[in-house]
Design a protein around this motif. Structure first.
Motif, PDB file in Angstrom:
ATOM      1  N   ALA A  40     117.853  92.790  65.016  1.00 47.82           N
ATOM      2  CA  ALA A  40     116.805  92.403  64.546  1.00 47.82           C
ATOM      3  C   ALA A  40     117.984  92.296  62.691  1.00 47.82           C
ATOM      4  O   ALA A  40     118.467  91.725  62.225  1.00 47.82           O
ATOM      5  CB  ALA A  40     115.745  93.017  63.756  1.00 47.82           C
ATOM      6  N   ALA A  44     119.063  89.061  60.948  1.00 47.04           N
ATOM      7  CA  ALA A  44     119.380  88.946  59.342  1.00 47.04           C
ATOM      8  C   ALA A  44     120.823  89.164  58.615  1.00 47.04           C
ATOM      9  O   ALA A  44     121.209  88.519  57.975  1.00 47.04           O
ATOM     10  CB  ALA A  44     118.538  90.229  59.858  1.00 47.04           C
ATOM     11  N   ASP A  52     112.669  91.005  59.377  1.00 49.47           N
ATOM     12  CA  ASP A  52     111.822  90.718  59.704  1.00 49.47           C
ATOM     13  C   ASP A  52     110.309  92.120  58.964  1.00 49.47           C
ATOM     14  O   ASP A  52     110.994  93.044  58.889  1.00 49.47           O
ATOM     15  CB  ASP A  52     111.744  90.625  60.139  1.00 49.47           C
ATOM     16  CG  ASP A  52     110.074  89.184  61.026  1.00 49.47           C
ATOM     17  OD1 ASP A  52     110.862  88.664  60.193  1.00 49.47           O
ATOM     18  OD2 ASP A  52     110.876  88.648  62.373  1.00 49.47           O
ATOM     19  N   HIS A  53     109.199  92.058  58.631  1.00 48.94           N
ATOM     20  CA  HIS A  53     108.592  93.027  58.272  1.00 48.94           C
ATOM     21  C   HIS A  53     108.382  93.931  59.992  1.00 48.94           C
ATOM     22  O   HIS A  53     108.203  93.092  60.424  1.00 48.94           O
ATOM     23  CB  HIS A  53     107.226  92.569  57.594  1.00 48.94           C
ATOM     24  CG  HIS A  53     107.326  92.203  56.505  1.00 48.94           C
ATOM     25  ND1 HIS A  53     107.576  92.114  55.734  1.00 48.94           N
ATOM     26  CD2 HIS A  53     106.643  90.432  55.864  1.00 48.94           C
ATOM     27  CE1 HIS A  53     107.609  91.047  54.376  1.00 48.94           C
ATOM     28  NE2 HIS A  53     107.725  90.776  54.547  1.00 48.94           N
ATOM     29  N   THR A 152     111.836  93.510  52.497  1.00 53.10           N
ATOM     30  CA  THR A 152     110.666  94.081  53.858  1.00 53.10           C
ATOM     31  C   THR A 152     109.972  94.857  53.948  1.00 53.10           C
ATOM     32  O   THR A 152     110.033  96.527  53.523  1.00 53.10           O
ATOM     33  CB  THR A 152     111.765  94.358  54.725  1.00 53.10           C
ATOM     34  OG1 THR A 152     113.361  93.283  55.009  1.00 53.10           O
ATOM     35  CG2 THR A 152     111.395  94.909  56.110  1.00 53.10           C
ATOM     36  N   GLY A 172     106.665  90.944  61.686  1.00 56.73           N
ATOM     37  CA  GLY A 172     107.221  90.387  62.918  1.00 56.73           C
ATOM     38  C   GLY A 172     107.391  91.189  63.407  1.00 56.73           C
ATOM     39  O   GLY A 172     107.578  91.052  65.047  1.00 56.73           O
TER      40      GLY A 172
END
Ligand code: ADP
Length: 327
Positions: A40, A44, A52-53, A152, A172
């Motif tokens: 992740a 990103a 993402d959250h 985030t 997410g």
């Protein structure tokens, strides 16, 4: 007294910060979580976007806050830490959201305890980076939208089942933290001992690790207690024998169970014939809060097979009886 209390909190707070690993590579264990987050982060960064959250769930002390701080370091952003009980009024969450900068991480602990109003403010914030506020009341009320930076949200909870589904669906990534293995906890004890400048042998570290209920926070806490014991007894290095001796003094048994764990099991066996018994009944017989039993004590007793959950209630197992020397 207040000054003293703050000073003490500061001291433990600072020490705590020193003990926390700072980078993903220093975070011991939780292999799956780390590999998911590693991907992740790379993705990103590659897209120059915010993460993402992320929702982290699992028993207390397993490293949720630590991971959130690490994510911020890895992404090169700030991390604001708060907890749902501090966000009771809508203006609390508005204030904190408006203070965020692009890419920042907002860590909300105990996220299952958000009030409905606060939670509803979070939905558009998470989804569209927008704060919807209503000004005035009744027919003259107007809604205004304030754009927010792309941040985030990292939510942490011990009870993922208590989250409302609209909130859960807005994350997410949803990741569970597991109890640690003894070899992982041994590494954590050795690392903390280095930070605290305490001398501990391999076997000494392992003994502390074995009694830490699979939980880094407990491992660090036990190490500090053993250190005190050794200091008072003028022992230079913590070996296995001293770790054992000290932990007996502090009422931590060879399985890492403390006084309350044993009381819970004892009550189940003696007063309820081993179960099945309901959580509330165990709570009132032990004088402990039901939620604390469920979130703090029970997960580890379930993990080591001392308690089973059945549709009719909790059962203390044969292994639990053996451990407590019942026939
Ligand atoms: P949680 O937020 O899940 O309650 P924390 O992140 O506050 O737990 O972790 C508790 C303590 O345990 C921290 O001080 C940290 O030093 C230590 N810790 C947690 N996870 C790890 C890990 N994977 N490696 C090393 N230390 C850890």
């Amino acid at each position: 007294d207040l000054l003293l209390a703050t000073a003490m909190a500061d001291e433990t707070g600072n020490q705590e910060e020193g003990i926390r690993p700072q980078r993903l590579d220093d975070y011991i264990g939780q292999k799956e979580l780390k590999s998911v987050l590693h991907i992740a982060i790379q993705a990103a960064k590659g897209r120059n976007e915010s993460l993402d959250h992320l929702l982290l769930y699992g028993p207390p002390g397993l490293g949720k806050t630590t991971m959130s701080l690490i994510l911020a370091t890895e992404m090169g952003v700030n991390c604001k830490i708060t907890a749902a009980p501090a966000l009771e009024r809508p203006r609390d969450i508005m204030g904190i959201l408006c203070s965020l900068k692009e890419g920042d991480i907002l860590f909300i602990d105990e996220i299952h305890r958000m009030t409905r109003m606060t939670e509803e403010l979070l939905y558009p914030a998470m989804e569209d980076y927008r704060l919807d506020i209503t000004i005035g009341k009744g027919q003259t009320a107007k809604t205004r939208s304030i754009p927010l930076p792309k941040f985030t949200l990292v939510g942490a909870t011990t009870r993922v089942g208590s989250l409302t589904s609209p909130l859960r669906d807005r994350f997410g990534l949803i990741q569970r933290l597991r109890f640690y293995e003894t070899d992982e906890l041994t590494l954590i004890v050795k690392r903390t001992a280095d930070v605290l400048k305490v001398c501990v042998t391999e076997e000494g570290a392992e003994e502390i690790a074995r009694r830490s209920r699979g939980t880094p926070r407990i491992a660090n806490r036990l190490l500090k207690r053993v250190r005190d014991y050794c200091q008072v007894n003028k022992v230079e290095s913590i070996d296995r024998k001293f770790a054992e001796e000290a932990l007996e003094v502090f009422n931590v048994d060879p399985m890492g169970l403390d006084w309350t764990d044993r009381l819970v099991l004892k009550v189940m066996i003696e007063q309820f014939n081993g179960g099945p018994v309901g959580l509330e009944a165990v709570a009132s017989a032990t004088g402990e809060d039901a939620q604390t039993i469920e979130e703090v004590y029970e997960p580890y007793l379930l993990q080591i097979g001392y308690v089973h959950r059945t549709p009719r209630g909790r059962v203390a197992t044969v292994a639990a009886r053996k451990h407590l020397n019942y026939e």
